[in-house]
Design a protein around this motif. Structure first.
Motif, PDB file in Angstrom:
ATOM      1  N   TYR A 114       0.856  -1.190   0.000  1.00 57.22           N
ATOM      2  CA  TYR A 114       0.000   0.000   0.000  1.00 57.22           C
ATOM      3  C   TYR A 114       0.885   1.230   0.000  1.00 57.22           C
ATOM      4  CZ  TYR A 114       0.574   0.839   5.106  1.00 57.22           C
ATOM      5  OH  TYR A 114       1.058   1.111   6.356  1.00 57.22           O
ATOM      6  N   ASN A 115       0.341   2.379  -0.422  1.00 58.34           N
ATOM      7  CA  ASN A 115       1.188   3.566  -0.567  1.00 58.34           C
ATOM      8  C   ASN A 115       0.606   4.834   0.061  1.00 58.34           C
ATOM      9  OD1 ASN A 115      -0.845   3.879  -2.439  1.00 58.34           O
ATOM     10  ND2 ASN A 115       0.505   4.317  -4.187  1.00 58.34           N
ATOM     11  N   VAL A 116      -0.548   4.734   0.717  1.00 53.85           N
ATOM     12  CA  VAL A 116      -1.153   5.884   1.395  1.00 53.85           C
ATOM     13  C   VAL A 116      -1.778   5.401   2.703  1.00 53.85           C
ATOM     14  CG1 VAL A 116      -2.932   7.693   1.301  1.00 53.85           C
ATOM     15  CG2 VAL A 116      -1.654   7.091  -0.770  1.00 53.85           C
ATOM     16  N   LEU A 117      -1.578   6.168   3.759  1.00 52.81           N
ATOM     17  CA  LEU A 117      -2.253   5.906   5.026  1.00 52.81           C
ATOM     18  C   LEU A 117      -3.201   7.072   5.304  1.00 52.81           C
ATOM     19  CD1 LEU A 117      -2.165   3.825   7.445  1.00 52.81           C
ATOM     20  CD2 LEU A 117      -0.810   5.544   8.637  1.00 52.81           C
ATOM     21  N   LYS A 118      -4.501   6.807   5.172  1.00 47.56           N
ATOM     22  CA  LYS A 118      -5.484   7.844   5.498  1.00 47.56           C
ATOM     23  C   LYS A 118      -5.676   7.819   7.005  1.00 47.56           C
ATOM     24  CE  LYS A 118      -8.971   8.809   2.820  1.00 47.56           C
ATOM     25  NZ  LYS A 118      -8.728  10.256   2.563  1.00 47.56           N
ATOM     26  N   ARG A 119      -5.286   8.928   7.662  1.00 45.16           N
ATOM     27  CA  ARG A 119      -5.233   8.967   9.117  1.00 45.16           C
ATOM     28  C   ARG A 119      -6.376   9.793   9.704  1.00 45.16           C
ATOM     29  NH1 ARG A 119       0.765   8.796  10.913  1.00 45.16           N
ATOM     30  NH2 ARG A 119      -0.191   9.463  12.861  1.00 45.16           N
ATOM     31  N   ARG A 120      -7.051   9.231  10.671  1.00 45.38           N
ATOM     32  CA  ARG A 120      -7.958  10.002  11.519  1.00 45.38           C
ATOM     33  C   ARG A 120      -7.202  10.215  12.823  1.00 45.38           C
ATOM     34  NH1 ARG A 120     -11.904   8.408  15.457  1.00 45.38           N
ATOM     35  NH2 ARG A 120     -13.466  10.024  15.838  1.00 45.38           N
ATOM     36  N   ASN A 121      -6.715  11.437  13.018  1.00 47.58           N
ATOM     37  CA  ASN A 121      -5.913  11.779  14.183  1.00 47.58           C
ATOM     38  C   ASN A 121      -6.749  12.513  15.219  1.00 47.58           C
ATOM     39  OD1 ASN A 121      -3.093  11.054  13.251  1.00 47.58           O
ATOM     40  ND2 ASN A 121      -3.665  12.480  11.622  1.00 47.58           N
ATOM     41  N   ILE A 122      -6.675  12.061  16.444  1.00 48.73           N
ATOM     42  CA  ILE A 122      -7.315  12.758  17.559  1.00 48.73           C
ATOM     43  C   ILE A 122      -6.253  13.041  18.614  1.00 48.73           C
ATOM     44  CG2 ILE A 122      -9.083  12.683  19.352  1.00 48.73           C
ATOM     45  CD1 ILE A 122     -10.542  10.586  17.679  1.00 48.73           C
ATOM     46  N   HIS A 123      -6.054  14.311  18.925  1.00 45.40           N
ATOM     47  CA  HIS A 123      -5.163  14.713  20.006  1.00 45.40           C
ATOM     48  C   HIS A 123      -6.045  15.142  21.179  1.00 45.40           C
ATOM     49  CE1 HIS A 123      -1.265  14.748  17.820  1.00 45.40           C
ATOM     50  NE2 HIS A 123      -2.074  14.873  16.780  1.00 45.40           N
ATOM     51  N   GLU A 124      -5.985  14.371  22.244  1.00 44.97           N
ATOM     52  CA  GLU A 124      -6.835  14.643  23.397  1.00 44.97           C
ATOM     53  C   GLU A 124      -5.985  14.930  24.627  1.00 44.97           C
ATOM     54  OE1 GLU A 124     -10.520  12.668  25.957  1.00 44.97           O
ATOM     55  OE2 GLU A 124      -9.284  11.390  24.666  1.00 44.97           O
ATOM     56  N   ILE A 125      -6.254  16.058  25.273  1.00 47.02           N
ATOM     57  CA  ILE A 125      -5.564  16.421  26.504  1.00 47.02           C
ATOM     58  C   ILE A 125      -6.244  15.696  27.666  1.00 47.02           C
ATOM     59  CG2 ILE A 125      -4.720  18.314  27.930  1.00 47.02           C
ATOM     60  CD1 ILE A 125      -3.780  18.306  24.949  1.00 47.02           C
ATOM     61  N   THR A 126      -5.436  15.066  28.516  1.00 44.84           N
ATOM     62  CA  THR A 126      -5.988  14.302  29.631  1.00 44.84           C
ATOM     63  C   THR A 126      -5.427  14.831  30.952  1.00 44.84           C
ATOM     64  OG1 THR A 126      -4.209  12.650  29.682  1.00 44.84           O
ATOM     65  CG2 THR A 126      -6.034  12.266  28.141  1.00 44.84           C
TER      66      THR A 126
ATOM     67  N   THR B 269      -3.532  13.299  32.904  1.00 41.54           N
ATOM     68  CA  THR B 269      -2.166  12.811  33.121  1.00 41.54           C
ATOM     69  C   THR B 269      -1.221  13.142  31.968  1.00 41.54           C
ATOM     70  OG1 THR B 269      -2.818  10.657  32.209  1.00 41.54           O
ATOM     71  CG2 THR B 269      -2.907  10.930  34.611  1.00 41.54           C
ATOM     72  N   GLY B 270      -1.707  13.833  30.951  1.00 39.58           N
ATOM     73  CA  GLY B 270      -0.861  14.168  29.803  1.00 39.58           C
ATOM     74  C   GLY B 270      -1.707  14.345  28.555  1.00 39.58           C
ATOM     75  N   TRP B 271      -1.491  13.506  27.557  1.00 35.33           N
ATOM     76  CA  TRP B 271      -2.312  13.561  26.350  1.00 35.33           C
ATOM     77  C   TRP B 271      -2.239  12.248  25.583  1.00 35.33           C
ATOM     78  CZ3 TRP B 271       0.154  14.023  21.325  1.00 35.33           C
ATOM     79  CH2 TRP B 271       1.539  14.261  21.371  1.00 35.33           C
ATOM     80  N   ASN B 272      -3.257  12.018  24.769  1.00 36.13           N
ATOM     81  CA  ASN B 272      -3.328  10.823  23.938  1.00 36.13           C
ATOM     82  C   ASN B 272      -3.353  11.212  22.468  1.00 36.13           C
ATOM     83  OD1 ASN B 272      -3.591   9.276  26.282  1.00 36.13           O
ATOM     84  ND2 ASN B 272      -5.833   9.236  26.163  1.00 36.13           N
ATOM     85  N   HIS B 273      -2.676  10.415  21.664  1.00 36.55           N
ATOM     86  CA  HIS B 273      -2.766  10.550  20.209  1.00 36.55           C
ATOM     87  C   HIS B 273      -3.445   9.277  19.698  1.00 36.55           C
ATOM     88  CE1 HIS B 273      -0.578  10.986  16.060  1.00 36.55           C
ATOM     89  NE2 HIS B 273      -1.893  11.174  15.983  1.00 36.55           N
ATOM     90  N   GLU B 274      -4.742   9.400  19.403  1.00 37.04           N
ATOM     91  CA  GLU B 274      -5.531   8.268  18.951  1.00 37.04           C
ATOM     92  C   GLU B 274      -5.661   8.305  17.430  1.00 37.04           C
ATOM     93  OE1 GLU B 274      -9.965   6.266  19.729  1.00 37.04           O
ATOM     94  OE2 GLU B 274      -9.349   8.088  20.789  1.00 37.04           O
ATOM     95  N   GLN B 275      -5.589   7.136  16.811  1.00 33.71           N
ATOM     96  CA  GLN B 275      -5.651   7.070  15.357  1.00 33.71           C
ATOM     97  C   GLN B 275      -6.592   5.953  14.896  1.00 33.71           C
ATOM     98  OE1 GLN B 275      -1.617   6.966  13.561  1.00 33.71           O
ATOM     99  NE2 GLN B 275      -0.867   7.523  15.598  1.00 33.71           N
ATOM    100  N   ASP B 276      -7.309   6.220  13.819  1.00 34.51           N
ATOM    101  CA  ASP B 276      -8.066   5.213  13.088  1.00 34.51           C
ATOM    102  C   ASP B 276      -7.646   5.358  11.630  1.00 34.51           C
ATOM    103  OD1 ASP B 276     -10.058   3.995  15.068  1.00 34.51           O
ATOM    104  OD2 ASP B 276     -10.365   6.137  15.372  1.00 34.51           O
ATOM    105  N   ASN B 277      -6.882   4.394  11.130  1.00 37.64           N
ATOM    106  CA  ASN B 277      -6.201   4.560   9.855  1.00 37.64           C
ATOM    107  C   ASN B 277      -6.667   3.563   8.789  1.00 37.64           C
ATOM    108  OD1 ASN B 277      -4.610   6.517  11.132  1.00 37.64           O
ATOM    109  ND2 ASN B 277      -3.094   4.999  11.761  1.00 37.64           N
ATOM    110  N   ASP B 278      -6.739   4.054   7.541  1.00 33.27           N
ATOM    111  CA  ASP B 278      -7.017   3.206   6.380  1.00 33.27           C
ATOM    112  C   ASP B 278      -5.733   3.031   5.578  1.00 33.27           C
ATOM    113  OD1 ASP B 278      -9.664   3.197   7.124  1.00 33.27           O
ATOM    114  OD2 ASP B 278     -10.304   4.623   5.586  1.00 33.27           O
ATOM    115  N   LYS B 279      -5.380   1.790   5.275  1.00 32.51           N
ATOM    116  CA  LYS B 279      -4.236   1.503   4.414  1.00 32.51           C
ATOM    117  C   LYS B 279      -4.746   1.395   2.981  1.00 32.51           C
ATOM    118  CE  LYS B 279      -1.753  -0.859   8.111  1.00 32.51           C
ATOM    119  NZ  LYS B 279      -1.046  -2.085   8.571  1.00 32.51           N
TER     120      LYS B 279
END
Length: 300
Positions: free
Chosen positions: A180-192, A194-204
């Motif tokens: 595959y040659n593209v990663l379609k990324r759903r990026n969520i940056h959430e402040i918590t 205790t710090g922060w989370n980088h959550e992803q839901d990706n399509d290859k």
């Protein structure tokens, strides 16, 4: 003629609106800058669904769980632009320049990933990005990776930014996968708390020259950044002080290329070497002429 009774409510409404807008922007800035500092990070990725035509021979990516200590340096801090450099701390003597993220307020100039090593320039309408922040993510050599624009959300105790955009293969995959040659990324940056989370839901995706996409697989990512005392990342802070001049020259060169506002095509390697390898080999006192010349070799 406008009477005072009509004029006063209108002015007050405008003032309240402007005040709310400024308060919201300051809240956004606070959230963005809170991602700086010293963090213990857990990187987690798992392929969730496969759609390959030949499912019998398809080999899914292995589930990944890794941990790291990371220093996030605040490099630039202005009202409309915040630059943060990530540094992986392997040991006191081994620091790896990691990814960089820039946040731009109401930005209208995007470089959208196409496929392989090409990015398409896109000019957005000012109205379309009102109140939004663009996150621009860069490779370890400060070449582009992906970027997208969206609104920070602060409601019901939630504090996050979410966007969907195309990206190159992640470093964990690009030396292992060529199906595959593209990663379609759903990026969520959430402040918590205790710090922060980088959550992803990706399509290859497999993207052909006409722009048609075929979905190969999907994956879930969850990078958890847990704040720890800054003293734990002192080695990263020291390394950045010694090397920041070199990387400022690199960023400045890329900025001149981005300001052409044209599509960008890069060579994957020059003389069998990747860009990051050539830049990482330089001494901290390397000149801007040296870094400029190296980067120019990779621009088609």
């Amino acid at each position: 003629m406008i009477t005072k009774s009509l004029y006063f409510p209108a002015v007050m409404a405008l003032a309240c609106s402007l005040g709310f807008s400024q308060d919201k922007k300051q809240q956004d800035i606070k959230s963005i800058k809170s991602m700086c500092g010293c963090y213990e990070v857990k990187f987690n990725f798992a392929e969730t669904f496969q759609y390959a035509k030949d499912s019998a021979s398809y080999k899914p990516s292995q589930t990944k769980h890794e941990s790291a200590l990371e220093w996030v340096e605040l490099v630039e801090d202005t009202p409309n632009k915040i630059v943060m450099q990530h540094l992986l701390i392997v040991s006191d003597d081994m620091i790896i320049k990691h990814w960089r993220q820039d946040w731009l307020f109401e930005n209208t100039d995007l470089y959208l990933f196409d496929k392989n090593t090409s990015w398409k320039y896109k000019k957005l309408d000012k109205k379309a990005v009102k109140g939004q922040w663009t996150q621009k993510v860069y490779q370890v050599d400060d070449s582009p990776r992906y970027e997208g624009t969206a609104t920070w959300v602060h409601v019901d105790g939630q504090d996050y930014w979410a966007n969907i955009t195309d990206a190159p293969l992640p470093r964990r995959e690009h030396t292992k996968r060529n199906d595959y040659n593209v990663l379609k990324r759903r990026n969520i940056h959430e402040i918590t708390a205790t710090g922060w989370n980088h959550e992803q839901d990706n399509d290859k995706l497999v993207r052909d020259d006409s722009g048609k996409d075929v979905l190969l697989a999907q994956e879930k990512g969850m990078d958890v950044y847990t704040k720890v005392p800054d003293i734990k990342c002192i080695a990263g802070q020291k390394w950045w002080k010694e090397n920041n001049a070199l990387w400022k020259n690199v960023r400045d060169k890329w900025q001149t290329l981005f300001e052409r506002n044209k599509d960008l095509n890069l060579a994957a390697k020059v003389d069998k070497k990747a860009l990051y390898s050539l830049l990482f080999d330089l001494k901290p006192n390397a000149t801007k002429a040296e870094t400029d010349a190296i980067i120019e070799k990779f621009v088609k």
